[in-house]
Design an enzyme around this catalytic site. Structure first.
Site, PDB file in Angstrom:
ATOM      1  CG  ASN A  57      -1.752   1.139   1.431  1.00 17.78           C
ATOM      2  OD1 ASN A  57      -1.580   2.151   0.754  1.00 17.78           O
ATOM      3  ND2 ASN A  57      -2.695   1.039   2.344  1.00 17.78           N
ATOM      4  CE  LYS A  93      -0.462   0.434   7.387  1.00 16.62           C
ATOM      5  NZ  LYS A  93      -1.107  -0.796   7.824  1.00 16.62           N
ATOM      6  CG  ASP A 148      -2.211  -6.115  12.432  1.00 16.29           C
ATOM      7  OD1 ASP A 148      -2.713  -5.775  11.345  1.00 16.29           O
ATOM      8  OD2 ASP A 148      -2.771  -6.909  13.199  1.00 16.29           O
ATOM      9  CB  SER A 149      -3.100  -0.383  13.566  1.00 17.94           C
ATOM     10  OG  SER A 149      -3.516  -0.122  12.244  1.00 17.94           O
ATOM     11  CG  ASP A 165      -8.993   8.979  11.797  1.00 14.19           C
ATOM     12  OD1 ASP A 165      -8.698   8.041  12.556  1.00 14.19           O
ATOM     13  OD2 ASP A 165      -8.160   9.534  11.056  1.00 14.19           O
ATOM     14  CE  LYS A 178      -5.029   9.235  13.071  1.00 13.02           C
ATOM     15  NZ  LYS A 178      -5.466   8.585  11.850  1.00 13.02           N
TER      16      LYS A 178
HETATM   17  P1  IMP Z   1      -4.063  -2.243   9.139  1.00  8.93           P
HETATM   18  O1  IMP Z   1      -3.149  -2.040  10.290  1.00  8.93           O
HETATM   19  O2  IMP Z   1      -3.603  -1.575   7.901  1.00  8.93           O
HETATM   20  O3  IMP Z   1      -4.466  -3.672   8.974  1.00  8.93           O
HETATM   21  O4  IMP Z   1      -5.403  -1.417   9.496  1.00  8.93           O
HETATM   22  C1  IMP Z   1      -6.433  -1.936  10.230  1.00  8.93           C
HETATM   23  C2  IMP Z   1      -7.680  -1.098  10.150  1.00  8.93           C
HETATM   24  O5  IMP Z   1      -7.805  -0.370  11.374  1.00  8.93           O
HETATM   25  C3  IMP Z   1      -7.727  -0.029   9.058  1.00  8.93           C
HETATM   26  O6  IMP Z   1      -8.263  -0.491   7.869  1.00  8.93           O
HETATM   27  C4  IMP Z   1      -8.653   1.001   9.665  1.00  8.93           C
HETATM   28  O7  IMP Z   1      -9.981   0.622   9.430  1.00  8.93           O
HETATM   29  C5  IMP Z   1      -8.355   0.884  11.141  1.00  8.93           C
HETATM   30  N1  IMP Z   1      -7.364   1.901  11.550  1.00  8.93           N
HETATM   31  C6  IMP Z   1      -6.061   1.705  11.845  1.00  8.93           C
HETATM   32  N2  IMP Z   1      -5.479   2.877  12.191  1.00  8.93           N
HETATM   33  C7  IMP Z   1      -6.448   3.814  12.088  1.00  8.93           C
HETATM   34  C8  IMP Z   1      -6.464   5.232  12.317  1.00  8.93           C
HETATM   35  O8  IMP Z   1      -5.450   5.885  12.660  1.00  8.93           O
HETATM   36  N3  IMP Z   1      -7.637   5.846  12.120  1.00  8.93           N
HETATM   37  C9  IMP Z   1      -8.770   5.194  11.734  1.00  8.93           C
HETATM   38  N4  IMP Z   1      -8.818   3.896  11.488  1.00  8.93           N
HETATM   39  C10 IMP Z   1      -7.657   3.197  11.680  1.00  8.93           C
END
Ligand code: IMP
Length: 191
Positions: free
Chosen positions: A10, A13, A67-68, A149, A169
């Site tokens: 991505n 990212k 991962d988040s 967000d 942020k």
């Molecule tokens: P990944 O870490 O790219 O797998 O993201 C996981 C999902 O968590 C994302 O698609 C968002 O839906 C959500 N997410 C992660 N970080 C944020 C943020 O800073 N703001 C809003 N949504 C978030």
């Protein structure tokens, strides 16, 4: 300059990571798109580690992965690891979450971000985690950011992530905190 492969295809990212790693000694590069890694871990940290390790080992280079997601207390931690798959679009994910919390007074939640760095042999060299506590609003508020967000309110700053100036942020978010923990360790790596 040593290369650090970002375990995502991505480009958005990549930009975000570049902003956090500005001034660092590493050159960031995206992993090849054909190299896909399944997120089979049971925690954010496990997923970050397995992505970084597999990319590093396959390419024989240093790799970094994150991962988040958003964990809502009244929903037993959901959407959690499934935050990205909770709906087909940001609007759908937000609508589903607000609906799941309808009539619920406990709105506490937390955003979590885990980051891992792996050596070229696939072993984990560094890991860090950042958590931002907040609450889920009753309606979307604010125009900035992405994902959840507009419904994630941070009491300490009196606004949602989507209402924050981007630099605020960047600094106080779950990702900002994870990078703040990671960067001093990254600077110490003997590559
Ligand atoms: P990944 O870490 O790219 O797998 O993201 C996981 C999902 O968590 C994302 O698609 C968002 O839906 C959500 N997410 C992660 N970080 C944020 C943020 O800073 N703001 C809003 N949504 C978030």
């Amino acid at each position: 300059m040593p290369r650090l492969i970002l375990a995502t295809s991505n480009p958005g990212k990549l930009k975000e990571f570049q902003a956090y790693l500005t001034g660092n000694a590493w050159e960031l590069a995206l992993k090849p798109t054909e190299l896909e890694i399944e997120e089979t871990g049971t925690t954010f940290l496990e997923n970050a580690c397995l992505k970084a390790a597999q990319v590093a080992k396959t390419l024989g280079e240093w790799a970094i992965a994150d991962d988040s997601g958003l964990s809502v207390d009244a929903l037993g931690g959901a959407p959690g690891l499934y935050s990205a798959r909770y709906g087909r679009s940001d609007a759908e994910r937000i609508a589903r979450l607000l609906q799941a919390l309808e009539g619920e007074e406990n709105r506490t939640a937390q955003f979590v971000c885990a980051i891992a760095v792996a050596r070229p042999d696939g072993s984990i060299a560094l890991q860090a985690e950042g958590i931002c506590p907040g609450t889920i609003t009753y309606e979307a508020t604010g125009m900035g950011g992405f994902g959840y967000d507009p419904i994630f309110y941070v009491p300490e700053y009196g606004m949602t992530y989507a209402e924050m100036p981007p630099d605020l942020k960047h600094r106080i978010s779950h990702r900002g905190k994870a990078f703040a923990a990671l960067l001093p360790q990254l600077a110490e790596i003997d590559f």
